[in-house]
Design a protein around this motif. Structure first.
Motif, PDB file in Angstrom:
ATOM      1  N   THR A   9      -1.802  14.620 -19.052  1.00 57.87           N
ATOM      2  CA  THR A   9      -1.421  15.381 -17.864  1.00 57.87           C
ATOM      3  C   THR A   9      -1.831  14.662 -16.581  1.00 57.87           C
ATOM      4  OG1 THR A   9      -3.451  16.711 -17.783  1.00 57.87           O
ATOM      5  CG2 THR A   9      -1.613  17.565 -19.121  1.00 57.87           C
ATOM      6  N   GLN A  10      -2.755  13.700 -16.683  1.00 55.72           N
ATOM      7  CA  GLN A  10      -3.176  12.941 -15.507  1.00 55.72           C
ATOM      8  C   GLN A  10      -2.300  11.726 -15.227  1.00 55.72           C
ATOM      9  OE1 GLN A  10      -7.357  12.254 -14.790  1.00 55.72           O
ATOM     10  NE2 GLN A  10      -7.867  13.662 -16.443  1.00 55.72           N
ATOM     11  N   LEU A  11      -1.416  11.387 -16.160  1.00 59.74           N
ATOM     12  CA  LEU A  11      -0.546  10.233 -15.949  1.00 59.74           C
ATOM     13  C   LEU A  11       0.488  10.526 -14.871  1.00 59.74           C
ATOM     14  CD1 LEU A  11       0.114   9.147 -19.636  1.00 59.74           C
ATOM     15  CD2 LEU A  11      -1.282   7.947 -17.934  1.00 59.74           C
ATOM     16  N   PRO A  12       0.782   9.539 -14.026  1.00 57.13           N
ATOM     17  CA  PRO A  12       1.820   9.752 -13.029  1.00 57.13           C
ATOM     18  C   PRO A  12       3.195   9.880 -13.686  1.00 57.13           C
ATOM     19  CG  PRO A  12       0.789   7.585 -12.780  1.00 57.13           C
ATOM     20  CD  PRO A  12       0.148   8.253 -13.929  1.00 57.13           C
ATOM     21  N   THR A  13       4.034  10.712 -13.126  1.00 56.12           N
ATOM     22  CA  THR A  13       5.391  10.873 -13.646  1.00 56.12           C
ATOM     23  C   THR A  13       6.277   9.752 -13.102  1.00 56.12           C
ATOM     24  OG1 THR A  13       6.092  12.210 -11.760  1.00 56.12           O
ATOM     25  CG2 THR A  13       5.136  13.388 -13.674  1.00 56.12           C
ATOM     26  N   GLN A  14       7.412   9.545 -13.746  1.00 54.47           N
ATOM     27  CA  GLN A  14       8.362   8.543 -13.255  1.00 54.47           C
ATOM     28  C   GLN A  14       8.825   8.902 -11.850  1.00 54.47           C
ATOM     29  OE1 GLN A  14       9.357   5.551 -14.804  1.00 54.47           O
ATOM     30  NE2 GLN A  14      10.022   5.221 -12.698  1.00 54.47           N
ATOM     31  N   GLY A  15       9.007  10.194 -11.595  1.00 53.41           N
ATOM     32  CA  GLY A  15       9.411  10.636 -10.264  1.00 53.41           C
ATOM     33  C   GLY A  15       8.399  10.248  -9.200  1.00 53.41           C
ATOM     34  N   LEU A  16       7.128  10.402  -9.502  1.00 50.70           N
ATOM     35  CA  LEU A  16       6.079  10.027  -8.556  1.00 50.70           C
ATOM     36  C   LEU A  16       6.068   8.519  -8.332  1.00 50.70           C
ATOM     37  CD1 LEU A  16       3.771  10.933  -6.749  1.00 50.70           C
ATOM     38  CD2 LEU A  16       2.277  10.874  -8.756  1.00 50.70           C
ATOM     39  N   VAL A  17       6.200   7.756  -9.396  1.00 47.52           N
ATOM     40  CA  VAL A  17       6.257   6.294  -9.270  1.00 47.52           C
ATOM     41  C   VAL A  17       7.445   5.908  -8.385  1.00 47.52           C
ATOM     42  CG1 VAL A  17       6.612   4.123 -10.513  1.00 47.52           C
ATOM     43  CG2 VAL A  17       5.076   5.868 -11.454  1.00 47.52           C
ATOM     44  N   ASP A  18       8.603   6.516  -8.619  1.00 54.13           N
ATOM     45  CA  ASP A  18       9.793   6.219  -7.817  1.00 54.13           C
ATOM     46  C   ASP A  18       9.560   6.532  -6.342  1.00 54.13           C
ATOM     47  OD1 ASP A  18      11.085   5.449 -10.150  1.00 54.13           O
ATOM     48  OD2 ASP A  18      12.211   7.334 -10.344  1.00 54.13           O
ATOM     49  N   GLU A  19       8.877   7.634  -6.046  1.00 50.03           N
ATOM     50  CA  GLU A  19       8.586   7.993  -4.654  1.00 50.03           C
ATOM     51  C   GLU A  19       7.658   6.968  -4.002  1.00 50.03           C
ATOM     52  OE1 GLU A  19      10.021  10.340  -2.706  1.00 50.03           O
ATOM     53  OE2 GLU A  19      11.316  10.550  -4.462  1.00 50.03           O
ATOM     54  N   VAL A  20       6.668   6.506  -4.728  1.00 48.74           N
ATOM     55  CA  VAL A  20       5.748   5.502  -4.183  1.00 48.74           C
ATOM     56  C   VAL A  20       6.503   4.211  -3.884  1.00 48.74           C
ATOM     57  CG1 VAL A  20       3.755   4.032  -4.736  1.00 48.74           C
ATOM     58  CG2 VAL A  20       3.672   6.490  -5.204  1.00 48.74           C
ATOM     59  N   LEU A  21       7.424   3.836  -4.760  1.00 47.33           N
ATOM     60  CA  LEU A  21       8.191   2.604  -4.553  1.00 47.33           C
ATOM     61  C   LEU A  21       9.123   2.688  -3.346  1.00 47.33           C
ATOM     62  CD1 LEU A  21       9.001   1.627  -8.238  1.00 47.33           C
ATOM     63  CD2 LEU A  21       7.372   0.520  -6.685  1.00 47.33           C
ATOM     64  N   LYS A  22       9.354   3.873  -2.811  1.00 44.56           N
ATOM     65  CA  LYS A  22      10.203   4.046  -1.627  1.00 44.56           C
ATOM     66  C   LYS A  22       9.406   3.991  -0.331  1.00 44.56           C
ATOM     67  CE  LYS A  22      13.472   7.043  -4.034  1.00 44.56           C
ATOM     68  NZ  LYS A  22      13.953   8.431  -4.161  1.00 44.56           N
ATOM     69  N   LEU A  23       8.081   3.982  -0.424  1.00 41.35           N
ATOM     70  CA  LEU A  23       7.246   4.075   0.773  1.00 41.35           C
ATOM     71  C   LEU A  23       7.277   2.796   1.602  1.00 41.35           C
ATOM     72  CD1 LEU A  23       4.143   5.903  -0.695  1.00 41.35           C
ATOM     73  CD2 LEU A  23       5.857   6.849   0.852  1.00 41.35           C
ATOM     74  N   THR A  24       7.152   2.998   2.890  1.00 36.64           N
ATOM     75  CA  THR A  24       7.044   1.911   3.842  1.00 36.64           C
ATOM     76  C   THR A  24       6.242   2.421   5.025  1.00 36.64           C
ATOM     77  OG1 THR A  24       8.320   0.232   5.020  1.00 36.64           O
ATOM     78  CG2 THR A  24       9.202   2.442   5.053  1.00 36.64           C
ATOM     79  N   PRO A  25       5.524   1.636   5.749  1.00 37.85           N
ATOM     80  CA  PRO A  25       5.215   0.225   5.555  1.00 37.85           C
ATOM     81  C   PRO A  25       4.171   0.010   4.461  1.00 37.85           C
ATOM     82  CG  PRO A  25       4.024   1.028   7.463  1.00 37.85           C
ATOM     83  CD  PRO A  25       4.879   2.177   6.943  1.00 37.85           C
ATOM     84  N   PHE A  26       3.520  -1.137   4.542  1.00 36.86           N
ATOM     85  CA  PHE A  26       2.609  -1.557   3.489  1.00 36.86           C
ATOM     86  C   PHE A  26       1.471  -0.574   3.216  1.00 36.86           C
ATOM     87  CE2 PHE A  26      -1.349  -3.594   2.221  1.00 36.86           C
ATOM     88  CZ  PHE A  26      -0.970  -4.176   1.030  1.00 36.86           C
ATOM     89  N   THR A  27       0.785  -0.119   4.247  1.00 40.37           N
ATOM     90  CA  THR A  27      -0.430   0.680   4.049  1.00 40.37           C
ATOM     91  C   THR A  27      -0.189   1.967   3.258  1.00 40.37           C
ATOM     92  OG1 THR A  27      -1.407  -0.311   6.016  1.00 40.37           O
ATOM     93  CG2 THR A  27      -2.415   1.718   5.219  1.00 40.37           C
ATOM     94  N   PRO A  28       0.825   2.781   3.558  1.00 41.52           N
ATOM     95  CA  PRO A  28       1.067   3.953   2.706  1.00 41.52           C
ATOM     96  C   PRO A  28       1.423   3.569   1.270  1.00 41.52           C
ATOM     97  CG  PRO A  28       2.215   4.204   4.782  1.00 41.52           C
ATOM     98  CD  PRO A  28       1.690   2.804   4.733  1.00 41.52           C
ATOM     99  N   PHE A  29       2.212   2.501   1.111  1.00 40.90           N
ATOM    100  CA  PHE A  29       2.547   2.048  -0.237  1.00 40.90           C
ATOM    101  C   PHE A  29       1.279   1.669  -0.992  1.00 40.90           C
ATOM    102  CE2 PHE A  29       3.065  -1.722  -2.924  1.00 40.90           C
ATOM    103  CZ  PHE A  29       3.735  -1.130  -3.982  1.00 40.90           C
ATOM    104  N   GLN A  30       0.427   0.862  -0.373  1.00 45.06           N
ATOM    105  CA  GLN A  30      -0.787   0.394  -1.049  1.00 45.06           C
ATOM    106  C   GLN A  30      -1.687   1.554  -1.451  1.00 45.06           C
ATOM    107  OE1 GLN A  30      -3.824  -1.285   1.371  1.00 45.06           O
ATOM    108  NE2 GLN A  30      -4.631  -2.563  -0.274  1.00 45.06           N
ATOM    109  N   SER A  31      -1.925   2.482  -0.564  1.00 45.68           N
ATOM    110  CA  SER A  31      -2.844   3.578  -0.889  1.00 45.68           C
ATOM    111  C   SER A  31      -2.277   4.475  -1.983  1.00 45.68           C
ATOM    112  CB  SER A  31      -3.219   4.376   0.359  1.00 45.68           C
ATOM    113  OG  SER A  31      -2.096   5.008   0.904  1.00 45.68           O
ATOM    114  N   ASN A  32      -0.976   4.694  -1.980  1.00 45.49           N
ATOM    115  CA  ASN A  32      -0.369   5.524  -3.025  1.00 45.49           C
ATOM    116  C   ASN A  32      -0.289   4.798  -4.360  1.00 45.49           C
ATOM    117  OD1 ASN A  32       0.840   8.303  -2.023  1.00 45.49           O
ATOM    118  ND2 ASN A  32       0.862   6.853  -0.327  1.00 45.49           N
ATOM    119  N   LEU A  33      -0.048   3.486  -4.347  1.00 46.56           N
ATOM    120  CA  LEU A  33      -0.067   2.717  -5.589  1.00 46.56           C
ATOM    121  C   LEU A  33      -1.482   2.720  -6.181  1.00 46.56           C
ATOM    122  CD1 LEU A  33       1.512   0.949  -7.595  1.00 46.56           C
ATOM    123  CD2 LEU A  33       0.821  -1.032  -6.217  1.00 46.56           C
TER     124      LEU A  33
END
Length: 114
Positions: A9-33
């Protein structure tokens, strides 16, 4: 939950991973990854959620996947260089040298995910 017990239940979902991959600029992407990364360590449990995480063979698979996600984002239109791209790699020495910008592209490092 008992320490060391796998908790899917703690694993990220594919949907969450997809949302992180859409983030910009670098800093929000890095912190969410980084957050996705941490959730996997916690979900696996055992050594994976301690400073001894490299003792678990899954550690290397997990980190290779984080690198793959980074490369996927890096190849996307929303990718941008980190604010510290011009900084020297740390710790500086005979094995590690150059700038952060020298290691941003996996293509320049001679590998790809294909």
């Amino acid at each position: 939950m008992k320490r060391g017990t796998f908790d899917a239940t703690q694993l990220p979902t594919q949907g969450l991973v997809d949302e992180v991959l859409k983030l910009t600029p670098f800093t929000p992407f890095q912190s969410n990854l980084e957050s996705l990364h941490n959730h996997v360590h916690n979900a696996v449990g055992g050594d994976m959620d301690t400073a001894r995480s490299p003792n678990d063979p899954l550690f290397f698979l997990h980190h290779a996947n984080i690198d793959r996600l980074w490369a996927q984002w890096e190849a996307s239109p929303q990718a941008s260089d980190p604010p510290n791209a011009g900084d020297a790699l740390q710790p500086s020495g005979p094995i590690i040298s150059g700038k952060v910008s020298d290691v941003l592209s996996i293509g320049a490092l001679g590998y790809s995910y294909g």
